[in-house]
Design an enzyme around this catalytic site. Structure first.
Site, PDB file in Angstrom:
ATOM      1  N   CYS A 268     -28.435  47.536 108.580  1.00 23.40           N
ATOM      2  CA  CYS A 268     -28.364  48.522 107.496  1.00 23.40           C
ATOM      3  C   CYS A 268     -29.727  48.799 106.874  1.00 23.40           C
ATOM      4  CB  CYS A 268     -27.382  48.052 106.421  1.00 23.40           C
ATOM      5  SG  CYS A 268     -27.656  46.353 105.844  1.00 23.40           S
TER       6      CYS A 268
ATOM      7  N   HIS B 279     -28.405  49.626  99.094  1.00 27.12           N
ATOM      8  CA  HIS B 279     -29.669  48.920  99.282  1.00 27.12           C
ATOM      9  C   HIS B 279     -30.833  49.823  98.879  1.00 27.12           C
ATOM     10  CE1 HIS B 279     -27.421  45.856 101.137  1.00 27.12           C
ATOM     11  NE2 HIS B 279     -27.830  45.940 102.384  1.00 27.12           N
TER      12      HIS B 279
END
Length: 330
Positions: A126, A233
């Site tokens: 990710c 994130h």
């Protein structure tokens, strides 16, 4: 089309089902697969309930596509078994990513890496996905010499147990997913430590970036950090290019890149944040500025929903590439 989702009851697996439905992927029969403790449970998809079954039952049905989010051990064991019956496997674990025979794909960047005979395709990490997506057009234009990246990764990257620990600590309790308290704290520790002092997560960013951008000469230095945020994130990225650039061109190239949204107006306090990127499929980029300490240096800040673009959405987009190429038969 018969589609299996392996790890269907997990955090990412559930999001994969949501994204498949949102994108109207042509699923005629869903095969939700999970470990034995979940067999017989029901999951909702397309207004119906589907029974969770074993991997062996799913393989016997010979699905056209299987999307995996069940961990590296399960992927290493089961992906070849699904592929052996003609199924295309899109795997979200790290197991296959650095296998030289397996494509590692971000569809906006390198869909051509997938060949018809590639029945196992790896979904990148990710944190890697959200960094390389805005950098790909810049690498093409100016050539990336070096990247220094520090990440600020949410607890959802650690799965449901990460969320549970954060919530328990905020309620006065405790949890065991992380080695230390995560609420009101920051942990410079994601995945296990290697002998050289880096973590596996940091080395994923190094090696996967080079593979996706098809340039083993790119120097990458990463520090990955867990923060007490539930979703999304963030990354501070410093890039050194081989060629000079103009900031206006940098902004234009990133804004023109599919899947990238530039949010960069400091006068209006406009910059990417995880709270505004959550439940969106794009990578958001801001704080774009020249680094005066090095020739051809650039700083930027990028944010993305790690469960969507960082996992589920990217995997479904890979499946859409297979579909568009006419390789998914049933």
């Amino acid at each position: 089309m018969i589609v299996a989702v392996v790890g269907a009851t997990g955090l990412v697996g559930s999001k994969m089902l949501q994204v498949l439905q949102e994108r109207q992927f042509p699923v005629t029969e869903l095969l939700p697969v999970a470990s034995s403790r979940s067999w017989g449970k029901r999951v909702k998809f397309q207004g119906k309930e589907w029974t969770v079954i074993s991997a062996d039952e799913a393989i016997a049905r010979k699905p056209a596509l299987a999307i995996f989010s069940a961990g590296g051990a399960a992927s290493g064991e089961l992906a070849p078994k699904f592929a052996a019956v003609g199924c295309y496997v899109v795997d979200n674990s790290s197991y296959w990513r650095m296998d030289p025979t397996v494509p590692l794909v971000v569809p906006e960047i390198n869909p051509d890496a997938i060949g018809k005979e590639d029945h196992i395709i790896a979904n990148p990490n990710c944190s890697t996905i959200q960094m390389v997506l805005p950098l790909a057009p810049l690498h093409k234009a100016y050539g990336i010499k070096r990247i220094v990246v520090s990440t600020y990764q949410s607890v959802t990257g650690a799965g449901q147990k990460g969320i549970e620990q954060l919530e328990a600590e905020r309620a006065g309790g405790s949890g065991s997913k992380f080695p230390h308290q995560i609420d009101l704290n920051v942990l410079p520790h994601i995945d296990s430590f290697l002998p050289d002092g880096y973590t596996k997560e940091e080395m994923k960013m190094v090696n996967e970036t080079r593979k996706i951008l098809r340039d083993p000469s790119i120097a990458v230095s990463a520090t990955t950090v867990r923060v007490p945020v539930k979703g999304g994130h963030s990354e501070s990225v410093n890039i050194e290019f081989h060629k000079p650039f103009e900031l206006a061109d940098v902004r234009r190239l990133m804004a023109e890149m599919p899947g990238v949204v530039v949010q960069d107006d400091p006068s209006q306090n406009l910059y990417p944040m995880p709270i505004t990127a959550w439940e969106k499929d794009e990578v958001f980029v801001g704080r774009i500025r020249r680094d005066p300490s090095v020739e051809n240096g650039l700083n930027l800040w990028c944010v993305s929903d790690n469960i969507r673009k960082g996992a589920a959405t990217n995997a479904v987009q890979i499946a859409q590439v297979l579909l568009a190429n006419g390789w998914l038969g049933n």
